[in-house]
Design an enzyme around this catalytic site. Structure first.
Site: not given
Ligand code: ZN
Length: 357
Positions: A158, A304
């Site tokens: 992400d 991430h």
């Molecule tokens: Zn996020």
């Protein structure tokens, strides 16, 4: 003390600096969509006597600014005038809100993230959404895990693209021949078209993660629709016209109302069942161990590649891939997992730390 208000729009950012008195220190300074690094460097040069102020629709800058040592405050809607349907309030309004009453704003803490101070609110919204998630899943519009029959897992990343980490993640995935799904922030995608193209060329899958990483419970329907549409547009432009069919809510934030809107807006909502809180930088070994301890057949693993210093995630990734390969797992994209999974009615993990997602 001085206050640098940082606004965002579809074109980039603007910074206004005010001092504690009545003077404006500088005229508003605009930065283009590709100039986030220059903007952060500008704010960094004003520190430590100047604190940065963002609003709660902006979860894409605080981690990066705090990684450079900048103090960041979040202004919530009750401290601000109404904002437009796409964009934050102006940079001057953000700086003025801080000057007027800094105590009404929230000073962000790096390992607690953008939602510092309202983790309980986030958790309460998510808890109130369990039935809505189950209904959306039953309709085939939400997935937090695939079926356990296949020994498969999906890696998801992400908040990117964000150099240098996204490129390093892509290098590692390419070395192992492993596919992944990237939930991109629209503003980052617009700034890093070449990395979107590379993801597409390598066969990875795209997901929509909004334009500015807002806290979804605060958005109107129009704002949510615009965040999704603009992000889909920039990803499609760099990816041969293909619009992402997956959506992940920032922070995993959700309400029954937001989930109802998402059901109408088409993209399938993707949550997760494995997370390592890599964004809080607990160490590469810890990140890898958390993933390997939690992963099971059908898992959707949240990591991430953007939003701050992701060097630990990059360092953990080979350990994660090798560990899961040793355990006999095959890596697939979320859509491939979903295709085999059908409906997921178990609902998502009940808890989501503030910055997850
Ligand atoms: Zn996020």
């Amino acid at each position: 003390m001085r206050f640098s208000g940082i606004s965002w729009s579809g074109n980039g950012f603007e910074v206004t600096v005010l001092d504690a008195g009545t003077e404006r220190v500088s005229a508003p300074v605009p930065f283009g969509i590709r100039e986030a690094d220059a903007m952060i460097a500008y704010v960094r040069r004003l520190a430590p006597e100047t604190v940065a102020v963002i609003d709660s629709t902006n979860g894409m800058l605080d981690g990066r600014m705090m990684a450079t040592g900048v103090t960041v405050y979040r202004a919530d809607p009750q401290s601000l005038p109404p904002r437009p349907a796409f964009g934050s309030v102006t940079s001057g309004e953000l700086a003025r809100a801080a000057r007027r009453d800094l105590a009404a704003l929230t000073r962000l803490v790096r390992n607690r993230g953008t939602q510092t101070g309202r983790e309980d609110e986030l958790e309460a919204w998510n808890a109130s959404s369990v039935d809505a998630v189950a209904a959306l899943a039953a309709a085939g519009h939400c997935l937090s895990r695939g079926q356990p029959e296949q020994r498969q897992v999906a890696l998801t990343f992400d908040d990117g693209p964000h150099p240098p980490y996204t490129g390093q993640v892509l290098d590692i995935l390419e070395r192992y021949g492993v596919p992944a799904t990237f939930f991109c922030i629209g503003l980052n995608a617009g700034a890093r078209v070449e990395e979107i193209e590379r993801m597409g060329a390598l066969g990875h899958e795209f997901g929509n993660h909004t334009w500015s990483h807002p806290f979804l419970p605060e958005l109107s329907h129009a704002e949510l629709a615009e965040q999704i549409a603009r992000t889909a547009e920039v990803i499609a432009q760099a990816n041969g016209g293909a619009t992402p069919s997956l959506f992940r809510p920032p922070y995993g934030s959700r309400t029954p109302r937001v989930l109802g809107w998402l059901g109408e807006l088409e993209p399938r909502v993707v949550l997760w069942d494995v997370e390592a809180a890599d964004w809080a930088m607990p160490g590469a070994d810890v990140i890898a161990r958390r993933v390997l301890d939690q992963a099971r057949s059908g898992s959707i693993i949240l990591l991430h590649d953007g939003g701050g210093d992701r060097s630990q995630t990059v360092a953990a990734l080979p350990m994660i891939i090798e560990g899961l390969l040793e355990r006999g797992y095959q890596f697939v994209r979320v859509a491939d997992l979903a295709a085999r999974a059908g409906h997921d009615v178990r609902g998502p993990a009940g808890h989501a730390p503030a910055r997850a997602g």
